[in-house]
Design a protein around this motif. Structure first.
Motif, PDB file in Angstrom:
ATOM      1  N   SER A  11       0.817  -1.223   0.000  1.00 25.95           N
ATOM      2  CA  SER A  11       0.000   0.000   0.000  1.00 25.95           C
ATOM      3  C   SER A  11       0.850   1.271   0.000  1.00 25.95           C
ATOM      4  N   SER A  12       1.212   1.683  -1.207  1.00 27.05           N
ATOM      5  CA  SER A  12       2.076   2.852  -1.358  1.00 27.05           C
ATOM      6  C   SER A  12       1.405   4.121  -0.823  1.00 27.05           C
ATOM      7  N   TRP A  13       0.099   4.241  -1.051  1.00 23.40           N
ATOM      8  CA  TRP A  13      -0.578   5.464  -0.590  1.00 23.40           C
ATOM      9  C   TRP A  13      -0.611   5.501   0.926  1.00 23.40           C
ATOM     10  N   ARG A  16       2.641   6.992   2.812  1.00 22.99           N
ATOM     11  CA  ARG A  16       2.867   8.450   2.914  1.00 22.99           C
ATOM     12  C   ARG A  16       2.435   9.040   4.258  1.00 22.99           C
ATOM     13  N   LEU A  35      -5.813  -5.361   1.979  1.00 24.91           N
ATOM     14  CA  LEU A  35      -6.175  -5.273   0.556  1.00 24.91           C
ATOM     15  C   LEU A  35      -6.252  -6.683  -0.023  1.00 24.91           C
ATOM     16  N   PHE A  40     -12.361  -6.620   2.100  1.00 24.43           N
ATOM     17  CA  PHE A  40     -11.820  -5.255   2.067  1.00 24.43           C
ATOM     18  C   PHE A  40     -12.916  -4.198   1.914  1.00 24.43           C
ATOM     19  N   GLY A  51     -13.878   4.314   0.050  1.00 25.28           N
ATOM     20  CA  GLY A  51     -13.567   2.891  -0.083  1.00 25.28           C
ATOM     21  C   GLY A  51     -12.109   2.589  -0.357  1.00 25.28           C
ATOM     22  N   LYS A  52     -11.220   3.514   0.054  1.00 23.02           N
ATOM     23  CA  LYS A  52      -9.787   3.277  -0.170  1.00 23.02           C
ATOM     24  C   LYS A  52      -9.003   3.617   1.087  1.00 23.02           C
ATOM     25  N   VAL A  53      -7.833   3.013   1.210  1.00 19.53           N
ATOM     26  CA  VAL A  53      -6.883   3.418   2.247  1.00 19.53           C
ATOM     27  C   VAL A  53      -5.881   4.370   1.590  1.00 19.53           C
ATOM     28  N   PRO A  54      -5.307   5.292   2.369  1.00 20.60           N
ATOM     29  CA  PRO A  54      -5.423   5.534   3.799  1.00 20.60           C
ATOM     30  C   PRO A  54      -6.609   6.428   4.158  1.00 20.60           C
ATOM     31  N   ASP A  65      -7.782  10.200   1.405  1.00 22.50           N
ATOM     32  CA  ASP A  65      -6.833  10.660   0.386  1.00 22.50           C
ATOM     33  C   ASP A  65      -5.557  11.189   1.059  1.00 22.50           C
ATOM     34  N   SER A  66      -4.419  10.642   0.622  1.00 20.78           N
ATOM     35  CA  SER A  66      -3.148  10.935   1.291  1.00 20.78           C
ATOM     36  C   SER A  66      -2.760  12.413   1.249  1.00 20.78           C
ATOM     37  N   HIS A 101       1.291  13.075  -6.852  1.00 18.75           N
ATOM     38  CA  HIS A 101      -0.047  12.575  -6.524  1.00 18.75           C
ATOM     39  C   HIS A 101      -0.866  12.276  -7.776  1.00 18.75           C
TER      40      HIS A 101
HETATM   41  N1  LIG Z   1      -5.711   9.083  -4.115  1.00 21.77           N
HETATM   42  C1  LIG Z   1      -5.843   8.140  -3.019  1.00 21.77           C
HETATM   43  C2  LIG Z   1      -5.569   6.763  -3.545  1.00 21.77           C
HETATM   44  C3  LIG Z   1      -5.766   5.683  -2.522  1.00 21.77           C
HETATM   45  C4  LIG Z   1      -5.688   4.284  -3.116  1.00 21.77           C
HETATM   46  O1  LIG Z   1      -5.807   4.078  -4.342  1.00 21.77           O
HETATM   47  N2  LIG Z   1      -5.518   3.287  -2.235  1.00 21.77           N
HETATM   48  C5  LIG Z   1      -5.477   1.901  -2.652  1.00 21.77           C
HETATM   49  C6  LIG Z   1      -4.462   1.114  -1.845  1.00 21.77           C
HETATM   50  S1  LIG Z   1      -2.826   1.686  -1.914  1.00 21.77           S
HETATM   51  C7  LIG Z   1      -6.793   1.246  -2.316  1.00 21.77           C
HETATM   52  O2  LIG Z   1      -7.370   1.499  -1.271  1.00 21.77           O
HETATM   53  N3  LIG Z   1      -7.264   0.361  -3.194  1.00 21.77           N
HETATM   54  C8  LIG Z   1      -8.407  -0.437  -2.929  1.00 21.77           C
HETATM   55  C9  LIG Z   1      -9.453  -0.329  -3.989  1.00 21.77           C
HETATM   56  O3  LIG Z   1      -9.304   0.516  -4.890  1.00 21.77           O
HETATM   57  O4  LIG Z   1     -10.410  -1.103  -3.897  1.00 21.77           O
HETATM   58  C10 LIG Z   1      -4.912   8.566  -1.878  1.00 21.77           C
HETATM   59  O5  LIG Z   1      -3.983   9.326  -2.127  1.00 21.77           O
HETATM   60  O6  LIG Z   1      -5.135   8.209  -0.731  1.00 21.77           O
END
Ligand SMILES: N[C@@H](CCC(=O)N[C@@H](CS)C(=O)NCC(=O)O)C(=O)O
Length: 232
Positions: A11-13, A16, A35, A40, A51-54, A65-66, A101
């Motif tokens: 999880s690169s995001w 950060r 993930l 998830f 629906g995304k981390v972080p 959003d990071s 970003h």
């Molecule tokens: N722009 C978002 C992107 C976050 C993102 O894409 N996270 C990925 C994991 S690194 C995620 O949660 N993916 C799960 C999915 O899309 O279902 C940020 O900066 O936080």
């Protein structure tokens, strides 16, 4: 304060804001949502409508959003100087974070973060190299113009270092060669990889052992002593 993150290996995001909080010495509780599992979507929905981390949760405030998290933390903890103090330098720091970003799609797609794997040469193509060269130029330029006060991009640690931290990890995993003339960029990448907080994340990624089955043959042997510091 709670930070919801994904698997440390991938999880690169998530890396950060985690690095930003750790480097700044801000206390937080870490909550992990794995993930690539059937749960998830349901689990992350408890924390964030996106629906995304972080995700950062500070009392009543939820920030997803990071980049938004970094801005929130910089406002919430002004004494931590998470952006450069100088207005012009701050503008540049925001610009490179925004570029990171929203850009570097070739690098993102071809070289996904995979902290503990060894994949030299995999994923490379000319479009990726253009992204690599641009990042090396950013790091070189920042170190030369703004880095006099310390080892980070703007001397002291700022949001910009947190934003490029996943790239440092990608370059190590895929054995990316930076252009010969990019001396400062190379030194910066080595410095960042060895940073204790980065090593803390790398070690935790190894200890999680939460890897996709396809990656298993490319993982470092657990008994390799150099695996922790240099993962290529
Ligand atoms: N722009 C978002 C992107 C976050 C993102 O894409 N996270 C990925 C994991 S690194 C995620 O949660 N993916 C799960 C999915 O899309 O279902 C940020 O900066 O936080």
């Amino acid at each position: 304060m709670k930070l919801v993150i994904g698997n440390k290996n991938y999880s690169s995001w998530s890396l950060r804001p985690w690095l930003l909080l750790r480097q700044a010495g801000i206390e937080f509780e870490e909550v992990q949502v794995r993930l690539f599992t059937g749960n998830f979507a349901a689990e992350i929905a408890r924390y964030s409508p996106a629906g995304k981390v972080p995700v950062l949760i500070d009392g009543e405030v939820t920030v997803w959003d990071s980049l938004a998290i970094a801005e929130y933390l910089a406002e919430r903890f002004p004494e931590k100087n998470l952006w450069p103090a100088d207005r012009a330098a701050r503008a540049v720091a925001r610009a490179v974070c925004a570029e990171m970003h929203s850009g570097f799609g070739n690098l993102r797609n071809q070289l996904p973060m995979n902290v503990t794997a060894v994949l030299p040469g995999c994923g490379w193509n000319v479009a990726v190299q253009r992204d690599v060269d641009r990042i090396a130029a950013i790091w070189d330029g920042l170190r030369a113009q703004h880095g006099a006060g310390g080892p980070f991009l703007f001397g002291e640690f700022t949001v910009a270092d947190a934003f490029f931290a996943p790239v440092v990890s990608r370059f190590a995993t895929y054995g990316i060669r930076l252009p010969d003339e990019a001396e400062e960029a190379k030194a910066y990448a080595d410095f960042m990889l060895a940073l204790p907080t980065m090593q803390e994340w790398i070690v935790a990624a190894r200890e999680e052992r939460d890897f996709l089955a396809d990656d298993e043959p490319y993982r470092l042997a657990p008994d390799r002593p150099d695996a922790i510091i240099v993962n290529h």
